[in-house]
Design an enzyme around this catalytic site. Structure first.
Site, PDB file in Angstrom:
ATOM      1  CG  ASP A   1     -14.157   7.705  -9.723  1.00 24.87           C
ATOM      2  OD1 ASP A   1     -14.776   7.451 -10.923  1.00 24.87           O
ATOM      3  OD2 ASP A   1     -13.967   6.942  -8.739  1.00 24.87           O
TER       4      ASP A   1
ATOM      5  CD  GLU B   1     -21.056   3.791  -9.253  1.00 23.22           C
ATOM      6  OE1 GLU B   1     -20.810   3.325  -8.207  1.00 23.22           O
ATOM      7  OE2 GLU B   1     -20.129   3.467 -10.274  1.00 23.22           O
TER       8      GLU B   1
END
Length: 537
Positions: A71, A303
């Site tokens: 991420d 997401e």
């Protein structure tokens, strides 16, 4: 909020198994093809191993480069690019050393691991959580189980702001840790987005500014969950996966959300970096993207939002991570002329209202002579303001059982790839990772020969594999693609039939030894990516 679903949440990275490190990862099910690579030139590109298990331990962190990236968020301070990410590492090597791994680079190729950006979980998280629990008539939690996920860093004026995410992985009803044995018929607790500020990234000195926003429910104290197969989440907006943008008009927006009811845009005060008011659920943001039309569906499989504004096209581009993260993860993008939408796909579908988002930009894939990559999403998108080049960065995972390692899917290599733009203003991600290969003039004769082509369909957890393509000197294409082909040397656009493909010289990471080659990336009319690389002279 389910730890085993959300990208930042799937932190199950197991202890390392005996597995040697190879520059090129061989697919044990496929014999090595005999290919004649384009001749090497004077360029010398990266040689570090894709399988980094041999150096995955904390004591080897100075050798990590882009190992253990998850991420990522990338920001430039004028001298270095800094990359920050989720608490995740192969074998949990980072544990006990702080939170939010970070590293820096001057060229986007060689990265120096610098440690952790946060020393310990801020006290406000536990205090705020327990204040909420007391108001709800619940017992306090003495030792919450924390997850530290998905920070985003941006320069705001003379300061750098980090919006970070901390989840509480305890059940609401009992306060016990989220394990199958402890399931008590309730959902897990709030997630929080907090804020830190720094004057100088090189000092790694951050001042915590407290909470920005938390998960919010529209169900008051009805947090019951019938069983662990019930996905109708308690929280309406899930306060994880923040990203941030300042609009051309100077307005500041935090974009966040994951899985539950969709992605929201929350305007924040430029001075504080926080919303001015959170007195009602309407104050928590405006819905800008969902994957399902039904307002009752809180299992979106969507997401990791990232948002940019491209001044050349006049659009905001919202990048989204689809599906579970270990294998199926793939990246979609939609766009809007307004920060709050509606966001539309390449086919005109309204993503704000729940349409399926196309184009798809990344998907599990493999070229020959390599195991390939899976779990490629939750991206950072950033621009080199000197060259005006755009880049895509994310983690990518090795498939399970690569090199005989049962835990190889927990190996997360940071990927940085160039973004090219189609003539109608959509981004495409280039097939090979960025290596700083010089970009000479490419002639038509350079393109004749044998290529590997991947025309990517969307298939859940299925790697898309390459097929042979031949571009002949008589301007015909055969094999994976057919028809006539042509090349616009000024625009570096290769046209094969109806496909218009952005072309560049690149580093062939799958070749042995690695060398330079030519690659292309484009989109079908329906928004499916087409990737290719040349394998012969």
């Amino acid at each position: 909020m389910m730890r085993f679903i959300s990208s930042a949440a799937f932190v199950i990275f197991l202890m390392t198994a005996g597995c040697s490190s190879n520059d090129n990862i061989i697919d044990p099910e496929e014999p090595d093809p005999v290919v004649e690579n384009p001749p090497a030139d004077d360029f010398s590109g990266p040689e570090y191993a894709d399988d980094y298990s041999a150096i995955s331990g904390w004591d080897n962190r100075t050798s990590w480069n882009l190992a253990n990236v998850h991420d990522p968020s990338v920001v430039y301070d004028g001298e270095y690019y800094y990359m920050y990410g989720t608490d995740a590492s192969y074998g949990n090597a980072h544990e006990g050393h702080g939170h939010f791994l970070y590293r820096r680079s001057k060229d986007l190729i060689d990265w120096e691991f610098r440690g952790m950006a946060m020393t310990e979980t801020p006290s406000w998280v536990k205090d705020t959580l327990n204040s909420m629990r007391v108001r709800a008539g619940l017992d306090i939690i003495d030792s919450p189980v924390y997850g530290h996920w998905a920070p985003v860093v941006r320069k705001v004026g003379n300061k750098y702001r980090m919006y970070y995410n901390i989840v509480i992985d305890n059940y609401i009803e009992s306060g016990k840790a989220n394990t199958p044995a402890n399931f008590d018929g309730s959902w897990t607790e709030h997630a929080f987005i907090g804020l830190m500020e720094s004057d100088d990234l090189s000092s790694n000195t951050w001042v915590d500014k407290g909470m920005v926003v938390s998960s919010v429910s529209d169900r008051e104290n009805n947090w019951s969950r019938s069983n662990t197969s019930d996905w109708n989440a308690y929280f309406k907006w899930n306060a994880i996966d923040p990203t941030f943008i300042i609009t051309p008009e100077g307005n500041h927006w935090l974009i966040y959300g994951s899985w539950h009811s969709g992605i929201v845009a929350l305007q924040v005060n430029p001075s504080t970096g926080k919303p001015d008011n959170l007195s009602s659920i309407e104050d928590y943001g405006t819905l800008i993207a969902r994957r399902q039309n039904s307002e009752l569906n809180r299992w979106q499989a969507q997401e990791g939002p990232e948002i940019i504004y491209n001044e050349k096209t006049g659009f905001y581009y919202l990048f989204l991570a689809y599906d579970e993260l270990s294998v199926a993860y793939n990246t979609r993008v939609c766009r809007s002329t307004s920060i709050t939408g509606p966001y539309l796909g390449i086919d005109g579908t309204n993503i704000t209202e729940g349409g399926e988002c196309w184009p798809m930009l990344t998907h599990p894939y493999k070229f020959n002579n390599h195991s390939g990559w899976v779990g490629i999403s939750h991206c950072a998108v950033f621009k080199n303001k000197e060259t005006n080049e755009w880049f895509y960065s994310s983690q990518a995972r090795l498939p399970a059982n690569t090199n005989g390692n049962a835990y190889s899917n927990a190996i997360m290599m940071g990927n940085i790839r160039k973004i090219a733009w189609t003539e109608d203003g959509w981004p495409v991600v280039m097939p090979e990772r960025y290596a700083g290969v010089p970009q000479p003039s490419i002639s038509e004769s350079d393109l004749t020969g044998t290529w590997e082509n991947i025309s990517m369909n969307y298939e859940y957890k299925v790697q898309q594999k390459s097929s042979q393509l031949i571009l002949s000197s008589n301007m015909t294409a055969s094999g994976a693609l057919s028809g006539t082909w042509s090349y616009d040397q000024d625009k570096k656009i290769l046209t094969i039939g109806e496909l218009h493909l952005n072309l560049e010289k690149a580093w062939d990471w799958e070749a042995s030894p690695r060398t330079t080659t030519f690659t292309y990336s484009g989109l079908t009319a329906g928004g499916r990516p087409v990737w290719g690389k040349k394998t012969t002279k």
